[in-house]
Design a protein around this motif. Structure first.
Motif, PDB file in Angstrom:
ATOM      1  N   UNK A   1       0.835  -1.194   0.000  1.00  0.00           N
ATOM      2  CA  UNK A   1       0.000   0.000   0.000  1.00  0.00           C
ATOM      3  C   UNK A   1       0.869   1.242   0.000  1.00  0.00           C
ATOM      4  N   UNK A   2       0.341   2.297  -0.568  1.00  0.00           N
ATOM      5  CA  UNK A   2       1.022   3.590  -0.593  1.00  0.00           C
ATOM      6  C   UNK A   2       0.362   4.449   0.486  1.00  0.00           C
ATOM      7  N   UNK A   3       1.169   4.888   1.429  1.00  0.00           N
ATOM      8  CA  UNK A   3       0.649   5.660   2.560  1.00  0.00           C
ATOM      9  C   UNK A   3      -0.193   6.843   2.085  1.00  0.00           C
ATOM     10  N   UNK A   4      -1.421   6.902   2.580  1.00  0.00           N
ATOM     11  CA  UNK A   4      -2.282   8.055   2.267  1.00  0.00           C
ATOM     12  C   UNK A   4      -2.980   7.965   0.927  1.00  0.00           C
TER      13      UNK A   4
ATOM     14  N   UNK B   1      -6.848   4.069  -6.208  1.00  0.00           N
ATOM     15  CA  UNK B   1      -6.308   5.262  -6.875  1.00  0.00           C
ATOM     16  C   UNK B   1      -4.894   5.007  -7.393  1.00  0.00           C
ATOM     17  N   UNK B   2      -4.117   4.200  -6.645  1.00  0.00           N
ATOM     18  CA  UNK B   2      -2.783   3.822  -7.129  1.00  0.00           C
ATOM     19  C   UNK B   2      -2.931   3.065  -8.450  1.00  0.00           C
ATOM     20  N   UNK B   3      -3.820   2.055  -8.443  1.00  0.00           N
ATOM     21  CA  UNK B   3      -4.005   1.239  -9.649  1.00  0.00           C
ATOM     22  C   UNK B   3      -4.549   2.085 -10.801  1.00  0.00           C
ATOM     23  N   UNK B   4      -5.376   3.102 -10.455  1.00  0.00           N
ATOM     24  CA  UNK B   4      -5.931   3.984 -11.487  1.00  0.00           C
ATOM     25  C   UNK B   4      -4.852   4.800 -12.175  1.00  0.00           C
ATOM     26  N   UNK B   5      -3.930   5.333 -11.398  1.00  0.00           N
ATOM     27  CA  UNK B   5      -2.833   6.116 -11.987  1.00  0.00           C
ATOM     28  C   UNK B   5      -1.931   5.197 -12.816  1.00  0.00           C
TER      29      UNK B   5
ATOM     30  N   UNK C   1       4.241   8.800  -8.918  1.00  0.00           N
ATOM     31  CA  UNK C   1       3.307   9.800  -9.452  1.00  0.00           C
ATOM     32  C   UNK C   1       1.988   9.765  -8.669  1.00  0.00           C
ATOM     33  N   UNK C   2       1.514   8.552  -8.380  1.00  0.00           N
ATOM     34  CA  UNK C   2       0.273   8.420  -7.603  1.00  0.00           C
ATOM     35  C   UNK C   2       0.451   9.060  -6.230  1.00  0.00           C
ATOM     36  N   UNK C   3       1.622   8.880  -5.647  1.00  0.00           N
ATOM     37  CA  UNK C   3       1.906   9.470  -4.327  1.00  0.00           C
ATOM     38  C   UNK C   3       1.920  11.008  -4.434  1.00  0.00           C
TER      39      UNK C   3
END
Lengths: 124, 415
Positions: free
Chosen positions: B347-350, B355-359, B409-411
């Motif tokens: 997981x990406x914090x925050x 949304x990560x997979x979407x980006x 980029x997602x972050x």
């Protein structure tokens, strides 16, 4: 898609409008997307067929949560009939950024829940 | 297949990629980077051509009539069983039952063995690491006949609690059903040791090999399992293909699973007797073309050498773990050391995993986000949802680097 196009969605995601519940709501509905876990609940206060107040709660990705925030911001004062005749494109075009078809179900969860809340109310 | 054969000694992923037409496609204007291989894998020309060749040249129903096409398709269909048997070290091809997927293979055991042989208060032991396909069929038996379903716990590092497992095997344990390689954490479980412990207590052993057979050498005799469930589409075969291995004497003693055509020996108005193995378990016209194409996938992987596939994927995994670990805001689940297949959940914090997979999708990169059909495990590890990257033999380190850039980029956008 460049980061700045996300600005409007991010604003609503991070500063949700109309978040919460309504005591003694006239219509309430909750639904989720089992495959991704997003959940949205919407409470509506009606006055003579017109939405007087609306609040939402739930969890999920930025697209689903921002969409329902944007939706609730725009429906106060509208009639039940207006809402039930809303098209998917109306919701998608309100997001300030083209949404990929794979995310449509996230973006449309809120409007689906709101319609179901109002339909349940109309039926009863 | 000649090209694959040449690659047996020198594993050249760039050359291999030419065998997979889909890897030439673009998504949102960017070259496809396919990192969702634990869900399903892409198909090489050898598999697509086998399917096409079957329908263009041989198509006819099997085990019927004496005409040439039927004879050819019967031989090809049986040969596909032989290929699957050789891949997993099964001495007798008649111990291979073709199914639609690993899920159906496990259901076959639950219905055809479990319903007849289990009684109230008998115990089935599974683990918290199971895919829903190795949980829900046993819950069905619990609800129908009152068996007890017990779970082996999973440690934070992603390993099964083996001491706990030994304690949970009792004299009432009739079956230990365990996943070989986790579709969430990548953990390779010591199935040989588990089978040994189960057999000492008189229990049977089912191994869910959906995520292991495509990625590493698997030998049912070495493991000593009684049943093994495998997926065809997760090892480059067509969707709708999978198989079950069972010890022949066990399969012989079991009731059929589905009833109807081709699974019978003789039918009268009063009763029927069952066909020989494996046809007793393959009622109705099977996916003949799919099975033959799965045979081509087995040829492909055999020519490369499962040990070479495993070594290369381990290299990819090491690279990905290294790159992801550079960022303290990326939380990786259950990679505490020990043997793994090429699967990483994180997981990406925050940032919501969706949304990560979407980006990533906007960058042409396919990863899974969600609960990975393993909700009990996810809940236990304290993550309801996660992003998952999973590798296969055609992935490259460059693709992993692209994915890491997209995660950054997602972050930047959401974090």
């Amino acid at each position: 898609m460049e980061p700045d196009q996300y600005e409007y969605i991010l604003d609503h995601y991070k500063n949700p409008r109309n978040y919460g519940k309504i005591e003694g709501a006239d219509a309430t509905y909750e639904e989720g997307i089992p495959s991704c876990g997003d959940v949205v609940r919407i409470d509506v206060k009606l006055n003579d067929g017109v939405i007087e107040d609306v609040k939402y709660s739930g969890t999920g990705c930025a697209i689903s949560q921002a969409s329902v925030s944007i939706l609730t911001d725009s429906v106060k004062g509208k009639s039940v009939r207006d809402i039930l005749s809303m098209k998917d494109e109306d919701m998608l075009s309100a997001l300030g950024k083209p949404i990929s078809p794979v995310r449509f179900k996230c973006a449309l969860l809120g409007v689906k829940v709101l319609k179901k809340a109002l339909l349940a109310k109309t039926a009863s | 297949m000649e090209r694959a054969a040449q690659n047996k000694t020198v594993f050249d992923p760039l050359k291999l990629r030419e065998d997979f037409p889909i890897l030439r496609r673009r998504v949102h204007g960017k070259p496809l980077v396919y990192l969702d291989n634990a869900a399903t894998t892409q198909k090489p020309n050898a598999v697509i051509d086998a399917l096409k060749n079957y329908y263009e040249t041989h198509n006819a129903n099997i085990h019927r009539g004496v005409h040439t096409l039927s004879y050819e398709s019967t031989l090809m269909y049986e040969e596909a069983h032989e290929k699957a048997a050789r891949l997993i070290g099964a001495p007798d091809w008649r111990s291979i039952v073709f199914t639609r997927n690993a899920t159906e293979s496990i259901n076959l055991v639950a219905y055809a063995w479990g319903l007849r042989n289990l009684k109230k208060n008998d115990e089935v032991l599974i683990t918290l690491m199971e895919h829903h396909s190795n949980i829900v069929p046993w819950q069905m038996l619990r609800d129908r006949i009152g068996i007890r379903l017990n779970y082996v716990r999973v440690g934070r590092g992603g390993e099964l609690d083996l001491d706990g497992l030994r304690g949970l095997i009792t004299e009432r344990t009739r079956l230990v059903s365990v996943v070989h390689a986790s579709n969430v954490l990548g953990t390779i479980n010591p199935v040989k040791l588990i089978a040994d412990a189960a057999h000492k207590a008189g229990a049977l052993v089912l191994v869910d090999a959906a995520q292991s057979v495509p990625h590493l050498p698997v030998d049912v005799i070495d493991i000593g399992c009684d049943f093994l469930a495998a997926s065809g589409h997760k090892m480059m075969g067509p969707t709708g293909t999978g198989f079950l291995y069972g010890k022949p004497e066990l399969l012989e003693s079991m009731d059929p699973f589905l009833y109807g055509g081709d699974m019978i020996e003789k039918v009268t108005m009063e009763r029927s007797t069952w066909n020989e193995l494996p046809w007793k378990f393959e009622a109705g016209t099977p996916d003949i073309g799919g099975a033959i194409a799965l045979g081509a996938a087995v040829d492909y992987i055999t020519a490369l050498g499962p040990e070479n596939v495993a070594a290369y994927e381990d290299e990819l995994l090491g690279h990905a773990l290294g790159r992801l670990s550079e960022h303290e805001w990326i939380k990786i689940y259950g990679h505490g050391g020990g043997e793994r297949v090429g699967v990483i959940s994180f997981n990406v914090e925050g940032v919501h995993p969706h949304d990560v997979a979407g980006v990533l999708d906007e960058e042409g990169i396919a990863v899974r986000s969600g609960h990975h059909c393993a909700q009990p495990l996810m809940a236990d590890l304290g993550m309801d949802y996660a992003v998952r990257m999973s590798f296969y033999l055609y992935n490259t380190k460059e693709e992993i680097d692209l994915a890491v850039e997209a995660i950054k980029k997602a972050k930047r956008i959401f974090g």
